[in-house]
Design a protein around this motif. Structure first.
Motif, PDB file in Angstrom:
ATOM      1  N   HIS A 217       0.776  -1.253   0.000  1.00  0.00           N
ATOM      2  CA  HIS A 217       0.000   0.000   0.000  1.00  0.00           C
ATOM      3  C   HIS A 217       0.805   1.300   0.000  1.00  0.00           C
ATOM      4  CE1 HIS A 217      -3.358  -2.565   0.164  1.00  0.00           C
ATOM      5  NE2 HIS A 217      -3.429  -2.741   1.450  1.00  0.00           N
ATOM      6  N   ALA A 218       2.070   1.263   0.357  1.00  0.00           N
ATOM      7  CA  ALA A 218       2.927   2.452   0.243  1.00  0.00           C
ATOM      8  C   ALA A 218       4.375   1.962   0.252  1.00  0.00           C
ATOM      9  CB  ALA A 218       2.690   3.421   1.398  1.00  0.00           C
ATOM     10  N   PRO A 219       5.257   2.594  -0.548  1.00  0.00           N
ATOM     11  CA  PRO A 219       6.632   2.113  -0.620  1.00  0.00           C
ATOM     12  C   PRO A 219       7.567   2.803   0.372  1.00  0.00           C
ATOM     13  CG  PRO A 219       6.254   3.711  -2.359  1.00  0.00           C
ATOM     14  CD  PRO A 219       5.002   3.678  -1.533  1.00  0.00           C
ATOM     15  N   ASP A 220       7.074   3.820   1.083  1.00  0.00           N
ATOM     16  CA  ASP A 220       7.922   4.579   2.015  1.00  0.00           C
ATOM     17  C   ASP A 220       7.366   4.458   3.430  1.00  0.00           C
ATOM     18  OD1 ASP A 220       5.772   6.285   0.714  1.00  0.00           O
ATOM     19  OD2 ASP A 220       6.312   7.541   2.428  1.00  0.00           O
ATOM     20  N   ASP A 266      -0.575   7.744  -4.219  1.00  0.00           N
ATOM     21  CA  ASP A 266      -0.583   7.730  -5.689  1.00  0.00           C
ATOM     22  C   ASP A 266       0.331   8.769  -6.335  1.00  0.00           C
ATOM     23  OD1 ASP A 266      -1.962  10.069  -5.180  1.00  0.00           O
ATOM     24  OD2 ASP A 266      -3.793   9.495  -6.261  1.00  0.00           O
ATOM     25  N   ARG A 267       1.316   9.279  -5.581  1.00  0.00           N
ATOM     26  CA  ARG A 267       2.170  10.335  -6.136  1.00  0.00           C
ATOM     27  C   ARG A 267       3.267   9.733  -7.036  1.00  0.00           C
ATOM     28  NH1 ARG A 267       2.545  12.887  -0.164  1.00  0.00           N
ATOM     29  NH2 ARG A 267       2.379  10.664   0.290  1.00  0.00           N
ATOM     30  N   PRO A 268       3.672  10.497  -8.087  1.00  0.00           N
ATOM     31  CA  PRO A 268       4.643   9.942  -9.055  1.00  0.00           C
ATOM     32  C   PRO A 268       5.903   9.372  -8.392  1.00  0.00           C
ATOM     33  CG  PRO A 268       3.777  12.025  -9.866  1.00  0.00           C
ATOM     34  CD  PRO A 268       3.227  11.850  -8.482  1.00  0.00           C
ATOM     35  N   TRP A 269       6.420  10.053  -7.378  1.00  0.00           N
ATOM     36  CA  TRP A 269       7.649   9.555  -6.752  1.00  0.00           C
ATOM     37  C   TRP A 269       7.421   8.216  -6.042  1.00  0.00           C
ATOM     38  CZ3 TRP A 269       7.701   8.763  -1.466  1.00  0.00           C
ATOM     39  CH2 TRP A 269       6.778   9.474  -0.700  1.00  0.00           C
ATOM     40  N   ASP A 272       7.810   5.513  -8.646  1.00  0.00           N
ATOM     41  CA  ASP A 272       9.238   5.272  -8.874  1.00  0.00           C
ATOM     42  C   ASP A 272       9.846   4.436  -7.744  1.00  0.00           C
ATOM     43  OD1 ASP A 272       9.240   6.633 -11.213  1.00  0.00           O
ATOM     44  OD2 ASP A 272       9.953   8.531 -10.370  1.00  0.00           O
ATOM     45  N   LEU A 273       9.485   4.816  -6.526  1.00  0.00           N
ATOM     46  CA  LEU A 273      10.043   4.106  -5.359  1.00  0.00           C
ATOM     47  C   LEU A 273       9.548   2.657  -5.315  1.00  0.00           C
ATOM     48  CD1 LEU A 273      11.863   4.419  -2.904  1.00  0.00           C
ATOM     49  CD2 LEU A 273       9.908   5.272  -1.607  1.00  0.00           C
ATOM     50  N   LEU A 274       8.276   2.452  -5.657  1.00  0.00           N
ATOM     51  CA  LEU A 274       7.712   1.093  -5.679  1.00  0.00           C
ATOM     52  C   LEU A 274       8.446   0.235  -6.712  1.00  0.00           C
ATOM     53  CD1 LEU A 274       5.545  -0.959  -4.791  1.00  0.00           C
ATOM     54  CD2 LEU A 274       3.992   0.075  -6.444  1.00  0.00           C
ATOM     55  N   ALA A 275       8.667   0.815  -7.899  1.00  0.00           N
ATOM     56  CA  ALA A 275       9.374   0.082  -8.957  1.00  0.00           C
ATOM     57  C   ALA A 275      10.790  -0.287  -8.490  1.00  0.00           C
ATOM     58  CB  ALA A 275       9.429   0.935 -10.224  1.00  0.00           C
ATOM     59  N   LYS A 276      11.429   0.654  -7.799  1.00  0.00           N
ATOM     60  CA  LYS A 276      12.796   0.431  -7.311  1.00  0.00           C
ATOM     61  C   LYS A 276      12.810  -0.688  -6.249  1.00  0.00           C
ATOM     62  CE  LYS A 276      16.353   3.349  -5.444  1.00  0.00           C
ATOM     63  NZ  LYS A 276      16.500   4.607  -4.733  1.00  0.00           N
TER      64      LYS A 276
END
Ligand code: SF4
Length: 317
Positions: A217-220, A266-269, A272-276
């Motif tokens: 649900h969130a990458p950070d 749902d923010r663009p960064w 990116d972080l999820l993909a990383k």
């Protein structure tokens, strides 16, 4: 004396019970067949067991199951939503969904939940108790009987955190996939967790063939902790370490559930972080539109934002 919960027992445990009752061990398979394949609700119906054994069973064991409180059937796609009462009056929900690839049931593993995810209505009143293995199984048996449809897929995504009821859920997984019972293959079962990292590692050691579905649900950490308190105990890095261990040990690809909440996840960064975060891992990402809950300030993402988020992930492989 409290009666034993006979529907939660596997064949070996039934053999032990029968021995204690002075009966031959081979009756265990008959008993298991009545409970799991023929799905009877009383010992009286087990006609190939002697009357004296049926009486002894009635004195020592209980057939705990679910009782229907309400059933809603969709006129559009035939989805059946059930409200069930357990033997102590506690209430749970289960759903049967019809898909082209077969019928899928979504079942509960606890009465309430103590994980406190901010987007979830099921956990608003905390956890009341765990379901026994037999009660979890009975949700499926009941829906199968009531709908007249064979269930082919199971998702443990209803109320409760399955890994917070570890022993009973593990027992259920063995009972439901047992060839002498309803025999649903483990590859047709998905277990969803909010991310109890050490339990994910313990589960990995069982080397089951089920699909593990992790509610990321969130990458950070900042965002994830603000919507999922479990993240304070097992931050993203620790969770990903457990996921890596799970894949390395079982060889099973993990599904990552990702809820799309407006200006929150749902923010663009974050794409990116999820993909990383998932780079180099065999992973399936499921973007889920948020279901609004009156008690939560979270709002669903706009459709165009979801599409952009999806494209950003696809672009990064
Ligand atoms: Fe709801 Fe599942 Fe979180 Fe429990 S773990 S609060 S049931 S989303």
């Amino acid at each position: 004396m409290e009666k034993v919960d006979i529907k939660s027992m596997d064949i070996t445990e039934l053999q032990e019970l029968l021995q204690e009752l002075g009966e031959p061990k081979f009756r265990a398979k008959q008993l298991f067949d009545w409970l799991h394949a023929k799905q009877v609700d009383s010992f009286a119906e087990m006609t190939n067991l002697s009357k004296s054994l049926r009486e002894k069973l009635g004195e020592t064991a209980a057939i705990n199951g679910v009782k229907i409180v309400r059933r809603l059937v969709s006129q559009i796609d035939g989805t059946r939503k059930y409200l069930f009462a357990l033997s102590d009056g506690a209430i749970i929900e289960s759903v049967l969904m019809k898909y082209e690839h077969g019928n899928t049931v979504c079942i509960s593993t606890q009465v309430g939940c103590r994980m406190g995810c901010k987007f979830c209505a099921s956990g608003l009143n905390g956890k009341k108790r765990n379901l026994s293995a037999g009660e979890i199984l009975d949700e499926i048996l009941f829906m199968q009987k009531d709908s007249g449809e064979k269930v082919s897929n199971i998702v443990l995504m209803g109320t409760g955190e399955p890994l917070d009821n570890y022993d009973n859920v593990l027992k259920f997984l063995h009972l439901v996939s047992c060839p002498e019972g309803i025999n649903i293959g483990q590859r047709h079962i998905s277990l969803s967790t909010s991310g109890i990292a050490d339990k994910i590692e313990t589960l990995a050691k069982e080397k089951l063939q089920i699909t593990l579905s992790v509610s990321l649900h969130a990458p950070d950490d900042e965002t994830r902790s603000s919507i999922m308190p479990i993240n304070d105990a097992y931050p993203v890095e620790r969770l990903m370490q457990a996921c890596r261990y799970y894949f390395d040990t079982t060889g099973r690809r993990i599904s990552y559930e990702y809820m799309m909440a407006r200006d929150k996840t749902d923010r663009p960064w974050q794409a990116d972080l999820l993909a990383k975060l998932l780079k180099g891992r065999p992973a399936h990402v499921n973007l889920i539109p948020l279901n609004e809950v009156a008690e939560s300030p979270l709002k669903p993402s706009r459709p165009e934002t979801v599409r952009r988020f999806q494209q950003a992930l696809e672009k990064r492989g």
